[in-house]
Scaffold this active site. Structure first.
Site, PDB file in Angstrom:
ATOM      1  N   GLU A  63      10.700  -4.348  20.169  1.00  0.00           N
ATOM      2  CA  GLU A  63      10.707  -5.376  19.132  1.00  0.00           C
ATOM      3  C   GLU A  63       9.927  -4.939  17.900  1.00  0.00           C
ATOM      4  O   GLU A  63       9.097  -5.659  17.366  1.00  0.00           O
ATOM      5  CB  GLU A  63      10.152  -6.693  19.705  1.00  0.00           C
ATOM      6  CG  GLU A  63      10.963  -7.188  20.888  1.00  0.00           C
ATOM      7  CD  GLU A  63      10.532  -8.545  21.430  1.00  0.00           C
ATOM      8  OE1 GLU A  63       9.344  -8.879  21.333  1.00  0.00           O
ATOM      9  OE2 GLU A  63      11.411  -9.260  21.954  1.00  0.00           O
ATOM     10  N   GLU A  67       6.753 -20.660  26.668  1.00  0.00           N
ATOM     11  CA  GLU A  67       7.633 -20.363  25.533  1.00  0.00           C
ATOM     12  C   GLU A  67       9.040 -20.887  25.757  1.00  0.00           C
ATOM     13  O   GLU A  67       9.664 -21.411  24.845  1.00  0.00           O
ATOM     14  CB  GLU A  67       7.659 -18.842  25.318  1.00  0.00           C
ATOM     15  CG  GLU A  67       8.648 -18.397  24.255  1.00  0.00           C
ATOM     16  CD  GLU A  67       8.645 -16.895  24.020  1.00  0.00           C
ATOM     17  OE1 GLU A  67       7.845 -16.187  24.667  1.00  0.00           O
ATOM     18  OE2 GLU A  67       9.430 -16.421  23.188  1.00  0.00           O
ATOM     19  N   ASP A 110      13.408 -11.964  29.839  1.00  0.00           N
ATOM     20  CA  ASP A 110      12.247 -12.394  29.060  1.00  0.00           C
ATOM     21  C   ASP A 110      11.709 -13.758  29.462  1.00  0.00           C
ATOM     22  O   ASP A 110      11.866 -14.711  28.699  1.00  0.00           O
ATOM     23  CB  ASP A 110      12.636 -12.405  27.572  1.00  0.00           C
ATOM     24  CG  ASP A 110      11.419 -12.516  26.680  1.00  0.00           C
ATOM     25  OD1 ASP A 110      10.311 -12.458  27.213  1.00  0.00           O
ATOM     26  OD2 ASP A 110      11.591 -12.654  25.468  1.00  0.00           O
TER      27      ASP A 110
HETATM   28  O1  GCW Z   1       9.252 -13.295  24.881  1.00  0.00           O
HETATM   29  C1  GCW Z   1       9.132 -12.453  23.822  1.00  0.00           C
HETATM   30  C2  GCW Z   1       8.443 -13.293  22.811  1.00  0.00           C
HETATM   31  C3  GCW Z   1       7.654 -12.496  21.819  1.00  0.00           C
HETATM   32  C4  GCW Z   1       6.741 -11.543  22.588  1.00  0.00           C
HETATM   33  C5  GCW Z   1       7.599 -10.635  23.458  1.00  0.00           C
HETATM   34  C6  GCW Z   1       6.767  -9.692  24.317  1.00  0.00           C
HETATM   35  C7  GCW Z   1       4.554 -10.796  22.022  1.00  0.00           C
HETATM   36  O2  GCW Z   1       9.394 -14.101  22.156  1.00  0.00           O
HETATM   37  O3  GCW Z   1       6.933 -13.398  21.024  1.00  0.00           O
HETATM   38  O4  GCW Z   1       5.918 -10.803  21.732  1.00  0.00           O
HETATM   39  O5  GCW Z   1       8.362 -11.400  24.328  1.00  0.00           O
HETATM   40  O6  GCW Z   1       6.549 -10.010  25.466  1.00  0.00           O
HETATM   41  O7  GCW Z   1       6.340  -8.660  23.834  1.00  0.00           O
END
Ligand code: GCW
Length: 717
Positions: free
Chosen positions: A307, A409, A381
């Site tokens: 990311e 989240e 995720d």
């Molecule tokens: O779930 C996603 C989140 C990001 C997060 C990423 C990760 C810290 O939306 O906000 O970044 O995972 O775990 O690195």
């Protein structure tokens, strides 16, 4: 008549006095978490006072002092009387090296460094409750175990409590930015007031450490994995050192997320190539600098090539090259690297759920001995439900730690009640089928592969809200994470019982209904958001609310349509051989079961299979009818929790009751929103109607698509 009035008046006054004596001295605003220590019923309190009239501490270290202070605080509160420290206590805190304790020949050796023993013994001719263990830290853990025992209805009568942690690193990952914003945080600003650190030690830092020590957490990563290099500058190292000083007596080590490109940003180097000697030298010097300020610094957590974060792949080096370079800098200080396996790339057309395995599996056996690879519980995720990550059991030569998300989240942020104990337990109990009977828990605790370095990380849900976690029930997720990191086999329900007894009251009239609510709550969220193996159908960016229709985001795997693949014929992601063949990343015995929709657990059906809307479920219903049933069950469960909570009103203090009641109303409204928006969208794709008797969505699809959630918390801009 006068006499009668006088008697009545006296009775009233006595009544008032009794109420006053039993009423909580402090407001119940959630600040005290599960460490409330409110008075026990009168007889139990008197019994406790008799047996634990004073507390004796043998040794004068900061950890023993912290332990004795906690026991005194707890016993005073529970027995409703002041308790003194004295040279001859009814409760004795002493490490096993104390000569009088050693003379008892207690079974200390099998407890390891952190395991404790709390036992009624005769010590130097006196009957006492002894809290002991090999180290001061063990005594601290034993102290909290004793208090938990007393808070959950236990007494000091012939007591034996003993436990040894099964996992070595029990760590909270804070996604806290240096500007105070917590990524995916729903409980206010960061607890760390970087601006007033290192000078001001907010008393909350100590209470944070107490809470963590009480559940066995022994590490905290202070800053976000989406890291800024600034956290490695001298001023921020000093701030981290100040926090480490507060946490040290509680057995909690500080770790930092390290930005891989820091040698460029801070060191002025042209590259961050892990094989460049200047880069390695920079990290070594930086690491030495950190250890000068924090002698027991834990090490680095790294999110690399994920990311948008920099990493070794930028230089065509492997993740092992990157991790090992940092590991070399840390090794002389006994520090470790927690290297995340959460990687996926927009340039890679492969199924996102497969990418981490593809990248990391070939690296098995190439990591330095002080590296542990941190793997999320599932391959995508932190969704409300994911099958366990296929890397567990697939890298036997590499220690793997599991990463859970405590912050919600994807499960309704702070307002939705979702107890995550069942999510943690379900993942940990999953059988890898790599070796007979092997579970994810056995990979995590090292039993399966014999690794000494073991760990469990939880993305913290803590902020500066008065109740720390945004709601009372979110505190349960922090609690459950710590308890299950200590022992992954504890089970979600026993942990919920402990928590409910400590958080509200130890009576079955309170604990039973509260635990009943909690135990089904995560499944309810799965049902109203992502039933039957669906995933990633939430709104863009902030991830709040339903948006299964989103199809226009830059990266394919950011779009909900990528995950559910709904069309007129059916729905679900085909991960069998006719699709991405993701199932082949699991052990053959498991892959074999997952290859066939009939032998795939229905809760994961649409994760592994694309099936027709008319697919026959085990209930005899079509998939479409079953989905509707699940959505309705989810909404119905929330309505039920709201009603149950109403009946608990007389037993719960006003402030915490009211906040939860309001949140349940919000949750019920939003569960309906999820259900209705999802059904409206699925109907637009499959052209099907709703079975008679089914409540139609409250609005048309256009209305749901038009909903915008402005300024949702925790969303990185
Ligand atoms: O779930 C996603 C989140 C990001 C997060 C990423 C990760 C810290 O939306 O906000 O970044 O995972 O775990 O690195």
């Amino acid at each position: 008549m006068r006499a009668l009035i006088r008697t009545m008046l006296t009775a009233m006054i006595v009544g008032v006095a009794l109420v006053a004596a039993t009423a909580p001295a402090r407001a119940e605003d959630g600040y005290d978490l599960w460490l409330r220590y409110r008075p026990l019923a009168a007889r139990d309190a008197a019994d406790l006072a008799r047996r634990a009239g004073s507390i004796e501490r043998r040794g004068d270290t900061p950890t023993l002092r912290a332990a004795a202070d906690e026991v005194r605080r707890g016993i005073s509160g529970l027995s409703n009387r002041p308790v003194a420290q004295s040279v001859q206590g009814g409760i004795v805190l002493a490490p096993a090296s104390d000569p009088a304790v050693a003379a008892l020949h207690l079974p200390i050796a099998p407890l390891g460094d952190d395991g404790y023993l709390v036992r009624s013994v005769t010590l130097e001719g006196r009957s006492v409750t002894l809290i002991t263990g090999k180290t001061d830290r063990a005594v601290l853990y034993g102290s909290f175990a004793l208090l938990r025992h007393l808070q959950t209805g236990g007494s000091l009568d012939r007591i034996t409590l003993t436990s040894t942690p099964r996992v070595k690193l029990r760590v909270l990952d804070h996604w806290d930015n240096l500007d105070g914003v917590v990524e995916r945080g729903y409980a206010g600003q960061s607890l760390w007031d970087w601006w007033t650190l290192p000078d001001f030690h907010d008393p909350r830092y100590t209470d944070y450490a107490r809470a963590n020590a009480s559940i066995g957490i022994n590490g905290t990563v202070l800053n976000n994995v989406n890291a800024k290099a600034d956290s490695l500058t001298a001023p921020y190292i000093a701030k981290a050192a100040a926090l480490a000083d507060v946490f040290r007596p509680y057995g909690i080590k500080v770790y930092l997320s390290a930005r891989f490109s820091a040698p460029i940003e801070l060191g002025g180097l042209k590259t961050a190539d892990p094989l460049d000697p200047h880069v390695a030298a920079w990290w070594k010097a930086k690491t030495d600098e950190i250890y000068r300020a924090i002698p027991d610094f834990g090490g680095f957590l790294v999110k690399a090539n994920s990311e948008g974060q920099p990493g070794p792949r930028d230089y065509h080096r492997s993740h092992a090259d990157g991790a090992n370079m940092l590991a070399a800098a840390l090794a002389p200080h006994h520090g470790i690297v927690m290297w995340r396996a959460f990687v996926y790339a927009e340039t890679d057309p492969e199924d996102r759920a497969k990418q981490a395995y593809t990248e990391f599996k070939p690296l098995d056996g190439t990591f330095a001995s002080n590296v542990i690879v941190q793997v999320k519980n599932g391959a995508i995720d932190f969704q409300p439900r994911e099958p366990f990550h296929p890397l567990f059991g697939a890298m036997p030569k590499t220690p793997l730690m599991i990463e859970f998300q405590i912050t919600k989240e994807y499960l309704g942020f702070a307002t939705h009640l979702a107890y995550l104990g069942p999510l943690f337990a379900e993942t940990l109990a999953s059988e890898t089928k790599q070796r007979p009977g092997e579970t994810v828990a056995e990979i995590v605790d090292g039993a399966a592969e014999g690794h000494g370095l073991t760990g469990m990380a939880g993305v913290a849900n803590i902020g500066r809200d008065r109740d720390w976690a945004g709601s009372t029930f979110n505190q349960a997720n922090w609690y459950a994470f710590g308890r299950m990191a200590w022992d992954p086999t504890l089970g979600a329900a026993p942990v919920a019982r402990e928590w409910a007894a400590m958080t509200f009251a130890p009576s079955p009239q309170v604990v039973d209904p509260v635990v009943a609510m909690m135990m089904g709550s995560r499944e309810a969220v799965v049902d109203y958001m992502t039933p039957l193996g669906l995933a990633h159908v939430m709104a863009t960016g902030h991830h709040y609310g339903p948006s299964p229709w989103v199809a226009d985001l830059k990266r394919p795997e950011w779009n909900p349509v990528y995950y559910h693949r709904a069309d007129t014929a059916g729905i679900g992601f085909d991960r069998t051989v006719t699709g991405s063949n993701g199932i082949a990343q699991y052990a053959p015995a498991l892959a074999h079961l997952l290859a066939d929709s009939a032998t795939t657990p229905e809760r994961a059906l649409l994760w592994f299979h694309h099936v027709p809307w008319t697919y026959r479920m085990r209930s005899g219903r079509t998939l479409w009818a079953e989905m509707i049933d699940r959505y309705d069950a989810g909404v119905g469960y929330v309505a039920g929790m709201r009603r149950d909570w109403d009946t608990l009103r007389p037993s719960i203090d006003a402030e915490r009751w009211a906040k939860t009641a309001t949140f349940l109303t919000v949750q019920e409204r939003e569960a309906r929103w999820w259900r209705d928006a999802s059904l409206a969208y699925w109907m637009s794709v499959n052209g099907l109607t709703l079975p008679t008797g089914t409540r139609p969505p409250a609005h048309d699809l256009a209305w749901y698509k038009a909903q915008r959630v402005a300024n949702a918390p925790g969303n990185p801009q």
